[in-house]
Design a protein around this motif. Structure first.
Motif, PDB file in Angstrom:
ATOM      1  N   VAL A 111      15.644  -8.451  -6.878  1.00 60.01           N
ATOM      2  CA  VAL A 111      15.910  -7.819  -8.180  1.00 60.01           C
ATOM      3  C   VAL A 111      15.653  -6.314  -8.075  1.00 60.01           C
ATOM      4  CG1 VAL A 111      15.279  -9.893  -9.504  1.00 60.01           C
ATOM      5  CG2 VAL A 111      13.540  -8.150  -9.040  1.00 60.01           C
ATOM      6  N   PRO A 112      16.386  -5.501  -8.870  1.00 60.25           N
ATOM      7  CA  PRO A 112      16.104  -4.062  -8.851  1.00 60.25           C
ATOM      8  C   PRO A 112      14.669  -3.820  -9.313  1.00 60.25           C
ATOM      9  CG  PRO A 112      18.056  -4.560 -10.168  1.00 60.25           C
ATOM     10  CD  PRO A 112      17.421  -5.861  -9.827  1.00 60.25           C
ATOM     11  N   CYS A 113      13.974  -2.927  -8.649  1.00 59.34           N
ATOM     12  CA  CYS A 113      12.574  -2.661  -9.007  1.00 59.34           C
ATOM     13  C   CYS A 113      12.221  -1.231  -8.608  1.00 59.34           C
ATOM     14  CB  CYS A 113      11.675  -3.666  -8.285  1.00 59.34           C
ATOM     15  SG  CYS A 113       9.929  -3.290  -8.412  1.00 59.34           S
ATOM     16  N   GLU A 114      12.052  -0.377  -9.619  1.00 61.62           N
ATOM     17  CA  GLU A 114      11.640   1.009  -9.323  1.00 61.62           C
ATOM     18  C   GLU A 114      10.143   1.194  -9.542  1.00 61.62           C
ATOM     19  OE1 GLU A 114      14.872   2.048 -12.141  1.00 61.62           O
ATOM     20  OE2 GLU A 114      15.150   3.781 -10.820  1.00 61.62           O
ATOM     21  N   MET A 115       9.603   0.373 -10.430  1.00 68.62           N
ATOM     22  CA  MET A 115       8.163   0.430 -10.716  1.00 68.62           C
ATOM     23  C   MET A 115       7.627  -0.989 -10.722  1.00 68.62           C
ATOM     24  SD  MET A 115       7.588   3.626 -11.399  1.00 68.62           S
ATOM     25  CE  MET A 115       6.901   4.574 -12.713  1.00 68.62           C
ATOM     26  N   MET A 116       6.452  -1.170 -10.142  1.00 68.70           N
ATOM     27  CA  MET A 116       5.872  -2.507 -10.171  1.00 68.70           C
ATOM     28  C   MET A 116       4.453  -2.436 -10.719  1.00 68.70           C
ATOM     29  SD  MET A 116       5.850  -5.210  -7.109  1.00 68.70           S
ATOM     30  CE  MET A 116       4.278  -5.897  -6.740  1.00 68.70           C
ATOM     31  N   LEU A 117       4.133  -3.387 -11.587  1.00 68.27           N
ATOM     32  CA  LEU A 117       2.785  -3.444 -12.183  1.00 68.27           C
ATOM     33  C   LEU A 117       2.175  -4.817 -11.870  1.00 68.27           C
ATOM     34  CD1 LEU A 117       3.576  -1.925 -15.696  1.00 68.27           C
ATOM     35  CD2 LEU A 117       1.901  -1.007 -14.099  1.00 68.27           C
ATOM     36  N   GLU A 177      11.391  -3.393  -1.157  1.00 69.92           N
ATOM     37  CA  GLU A 177      12.317  -2.480  -0.470  1.00 69.92           C
ATOM     38  C   GLU A 177      12.187  -1.103  -1.084  1.00 69.92           C
ATOM     39  OE1 GLU A 177      16.451  -3.765  -0.651  1.00 69.92           O
ATOM     40  OE2 GLU A 177      15.756  -5.817  -0.238  1.00 69.92           O
ATOM     41  N   GLY A 178      12.336  -0.077  -0.248  1.00 71.33           N
ATOM     42  CA  GLY A 178      12.275   1.283  -0.758  1.00 71.33           C
ATOM     43  C   GLY A 178      11.998   2.237   0.390  1.00 71.33           C
ATOM     44  N   SER A 179      11.866   3.520   0.038  1.00 71.72           N
ATOM     45  CA  SER A 179      11.523   4.488   1.088  1.00 71.72           C
ATOM     46  C   SER A 179      10.719   5.631   0.481  1.00 71.72           C
ATOM     47  CB  SER A 179      12.792   5.037   1.761  1.00 71.72           C
ATOM     48  OG  SER A 179      13.585   5.677   0.794  1.00 71.72           O
ATOM     49  N   ASN A 180       9.936   6.276   1.316  1.00 76.33           N
ATOM     50  CA  ASN A 180       9.083   7.403   0.897  1.00 76.33           C
ATOM     51  C   ASN A 180       8.276   7.095  -0.358  1.00 76.33           C
ATOM     52  OD1 ASN A 180      10.082   8.922   3.005  1.00 76.33           O
ATOM     53  ND2 ASN A 180      11.824   9.626   1.754  1.00 76.33           N
ATOM     54  N   GLY A 181       7.731   5.919  -0.427  1.00 72.35           N
ATOM     55  CA  GLY A 181       6.884   5.546  -1.563  1.00 72.35           C
ATOM     56  C   GLY A 181       7.658   5.167  -2.805  1.00 72.35           C
ATOM     57  N   GLN A 182       8.986   5.292  -2.772  1.00 72.82           N
ATOM     58  CA  GLN A 182       9.784   4.962  -3.951  1.00 72.82           C
ATOM     59  C   GLN A 182      10.422   3.581  -3.796  1.00 72.82           C
ATOM     60  OE1 GLN A 182      10.135   6.504  -7.067  1.00 72.82           O
ATOM     61  NE2 GLN A 182      10.979   4.437  -7.293  1.00 72.82           N
ATOM     62  N   LEU A 183      10.035   2.668  -4.656  1.00 75.73           N
ATOM     63  CA  LEU A 183      10.587   1.309  -4.601  1.00 75.73           C
ATOM     64  C   LEU A 183      12.026   1.286  -5.104  1.00 75.73           C
ATOM     65  CD1 LEU A 183       7.909  -1.096  -6.120  1.00 75.73           C
ATOM     66  CD2 LEU A 183       8.905  -1.223  -3.839  1.00 75.73           C
ATOM     67  N   GLU A 211       0.834  -1.218   0.000  1.00 81.73           N
ATOM     68  CA  GLU A 211       0.000   0.000   0.000  1.00 81.73           C
ATOM     69  C   GLU A 211       0.866   1.264   0.000  1.00 81.73           C
ATOM     70  OE1 GLU A 211      -0.128  -2.442   2.149  1.00 81.73           O
ATOM     71  OE2 GLU A 211      -2.162  -2.917   2.798  1.00 81.73           O
ATOM     72  N   ALA A 212       2.000   1.216   0.691  1.00 84.34           N
ATOM     73  CA  ALA A 212       2.851   2.404   0.841  1.00 84.34           C
ATOM     74  C   ALA A 212       3.420   2.867  -0.498  1.00 84.34           C
ATOM     75  CB  ALA A 212       3.989   2.094   1.808  1.00 84.34           C
ATOM     76  N   TYR A 213       3.419   1.982  -1.498  1.00 81.88           N
ATOM     77  CA  TYR A 213       4.018   2.339  -2.789  1.00 81.88           C
ATOM     78  C   TYR A 213       2.975   2.590  -3.875  1.00 81.88           C
ATOM     79  CZ  TYR A 213       8.134   0.533  -0.419  1.00 81.88           C
ATOM     80  OH  TYR A 213       9.144   0.328   0.475  1.00 81.88           O
ATOM     81  N   GLU A 214       1.703   2.361  -3.541  1.00 79.49           N
ATOM     82  CA  GLU A 214       0.655   2.501  -4.549  1.00 79.49           C
ATOM     83  C   GLU A 214       0.527   3.954  -5.008  1.00 79.49           C
ATOM     84  OE1 GLU A 214      -2.155  -1.323  -3.396  1.00 79.49           O
ATOM     85  OE2 GLU A 214      -2.684   0.630  -2.594  1.00 79.49           O
ATOM     86  N   GLY A 215       0.457   4.138  -6.313  1.00 76.67           N
ATOM     87  CA  GLY A 215       0.299   5.491  -6.873  1.00 76.67           C
ATOM     88  C   GLY A 215       1.617   6.194  -7.086  1.00 76.67           C
ATOM     89  N   THR A 216       2.725   5.670  -6.496  1.00 78.44           N
ATOM     90  CA  THR A 216       4.030   6.293  -6.715  1.00 78.44           C
ATOM     91  C   THR A 216       4.974   5.330  -7.434  1.00 78.44           C
ATOM     92  OG1 THR A 216       4.519   5.684  -4.421  1.00 78.44           O
ATOM     93  CG2 THR A 216       4.025   8.002  -4.856  1.00 78.44           C
ATOM     94  N   SER A 217       5.011   4.070  -6.958  1.00 77.17           N
ATOM     95  CA  SER A 217       5.859   3.062  -7.614  1.00 77.17           C
ATOM     96  C   SER A 217       5.074   1.834  -8.038  1.00 77.17           C
ATOM     97  CB  SER A 217       6.956   2.597  -6.655  1.00 77.17           C
ATOM     98  OG  SER A 217       7.922   3.592  -6.467  1.00 77.17           O
ATOM     99  N   VAL A 218       3.939   1.618  -7.413  1.00 81.59           N
ATOM    100  CA  VAL A 218       3.114   0.455  -7.763  1.00 81.59           C
ATOM    101  C   VAL A 218       1.855   0.955  -8.456  1.00 81.59           C
ATOM    102  CG1 VAL A 218       1.739  -1.466  -6.852  1.00 81.59           C
ATOM    103  CG2 VAL A 218       3.988  -0.971  -5.862  1.00 81.59           C
ATOM    104  N   PHE A 219       1.616   0.449  -9.674  1.00 81.24           N
ATOM    105  CA  PHE A 219       0.442   0.883 -10.444  1.00 81.24           C
ATOM    106  C   PHE A 219      -0.331  -0.339 -10.921  1.00 81.24           C
ATOM    107  CE2 PHE A 219       3.626   4.184 -10.786  1.00 81.24           C
ATOM    108  CZ  PHE A 219       2.896   5.329 -10.511  1.00 81.24           C
TER     109      PHE A 219
END
Ligand SMILES: Cc1cc2nc3c(=O)[nH]c(=O)nc-3n(C[C@H](O)[C@H](O)[C@H](O)COP(=O)(O)OP(=O)(O)OC[C@H]3O[C@@H](n4cnc5c(N)ncnc54)[C@H](O)[C@@H]3O)c2cc1C
Length: 342
Positions: A240-246, A219-225, A135-143
């Motif tokens: 694995v490196p992951c900046e955006m997740m779908l 893993e990440g911080s401030n909503g950024q994976l 949930e912490a990454y939804e809308g910023t890194s998770v779409f």
């Protein structure tokens, strides 16, 4: 309660079928207001696949979801429909014969002679995968949908799922992303075989990665994976490196308030007869994905046809004293006048 807005027809849902219904009603001099929960028009086309091409709209070899929405908006412009976006229809009451009062969650009240339910799957919501803290990454890194492909340029993208959406976005984003990793729980895909073949060819040539397993941590911080941990079916763990997740785990179709409107339902769909797509309540019609009848196919073109037949019957309720004369847009100067082309 606010003063009621009066209209001939109230359309619930501004997806492609609701939009085209405005056109068919407009040709018959019937005015419509439309209400949609979303803050934009276009339904699934605009919300779920704005940049994906559609190939089966008659006479249009290819158009994207957003493109079709824009073309429909252009086509209905002459009829100046009024939109009420970001509002959900909550209540639908019968007040006449026919006559209805419709209330939204924003407290707006409408009174109309005819209601057209074009609510698709109701309010559709993506299923959230069981990954702790997602949930912490939804809308910023998770779409759960791709609105703008550019957002994914030069990013490490992890796509999760094995259906058409997961495979299509894997293929569409891999040329643009820094690296795409597709994660699916088994080495068997529900997506179109051609897409699966293309994906396997990209993996074989080292252009993207495929992992069989499940995302177990982020893993990440401030909503950024920054990374995703994948647990393989053999219990091996890899980060694995992951900046955006779908994640594409399908949609939960929440029928919502439609269930409380006193209309007969069948497996969360609205049964209709097929001469005018009217429901069990005279004056209430259902078109597009929300309805069901023998042989129903959930295709946009079917919803367009349903809208055309619905409008003919709606005319009887709106103008009971007027005889309806069938006309072609090609040859009728009166229809052309309404369309502003003559
Ligand atoms: C990935 C994908 C690809 C597809 N590709 C194709 C294709 O190639 N060709 C094709 O023909 N079809 C395709 N479809 C299916 C097509 O998008 C649907 O058949 C079509 O969108 C149905 O249109 P609709 O207007 O009935 O409903 P929707 O598009 O679902 O719109 C319904 C609208 O009603 C609103 N709503 C619901 N309940 C309420 C309420 N209580 N109050 C207010 N508003 C409400 C919703 O917010 C929504 O905007 C595809 C679907 C998906 C998901």
């Amino acid at each position: 309660m606010s003063e009621a807005i009066k209209t001939d027809v109230l359309i619930i849902g501004a997806g492609p079928c609701g939009l085209f219904a405005v056109f068919e009603l407009g040709l018959l001099d019937i005015k419509a207001h439309l209400i949609d929960i979303l803050d934009k028009v276009g339904g699934q086309c605009a919300e779920l696949y704005p940049e994906k091409p559609i190939y089966d709209i008659p006479g249009v070899p290819m158009v994207t979801g957003q493109g079709l929405t824009e073309q429909l908006m252009e086509q209905i412009k002459p009829f100046s429909p009024t939109f009420h976006l970001g509002e959900m229809v909550e209540k639908l009451e019968k007040i006449g014969d026919p006559g209805f009062r419709v209330t939204t969650d924003a407290g707006k009240v409408f009174e109309c002679k005819v209601v057209v339910i074009a609510a698709g799957g109701g309010s559709f919501q993506p299923k959230r995968p069981p990954v702790p803290g997602i949930e912490a990454y939804e809308g910023t890194s998770v779409f759960y949908a791709v609105r703008k492909m550019e957002q994914f340029r030069d990013k490490h993208v992890v796509i999760v799922g094995g259906g058409d959406s997961a495979l299509d976005w894997t293929l569409n984003l891999h040329p643009l992303a820094k690296r795409v990793t597709l994660v699916h729980r088994r080495d068997d895909f529900r997506a179109a075989p051609h897409s699966v073949e293309q994906m396997r060819a990209l993996v074989a040539s080292g252009k993207m990665d495929l992992r069989i397993g499940q995302v177990s941590a982020l893993e990440g911080s401030n909503g950024q994976l920054s990374a995703a941990t994948i647990k393989g079916n053999d219990n091996a763990v890899e980060t694995v490196p992951c900046e955006m997740m779908l994640p594409f785990f399908g949609l939960t179709m929440k029928l919502g308030p439609v269930a409380e409107w006193g209309i007969a339902l069948e497996h969360n769909l609205v049964p209709v007869e097929t001469s005018a797509f009217e429901t069990s309540v005279p004056g209430i019609f259902a078109i597009g994905d929300i309805n069901t009848y023998p042989g129903k196919i959930k295709l946009i073109l079917c919803g367009f046809h349903e809208g055309a037949l619905m409008a003919q019957k709606a005319h009887r309720y709106v103008y009971p004293e007027k005889r309806l004369v069938f006309q072609y847009t090609t040859s009728s100067s009166s229809l052309q006048k309404k369309l502003g082309v003559n």
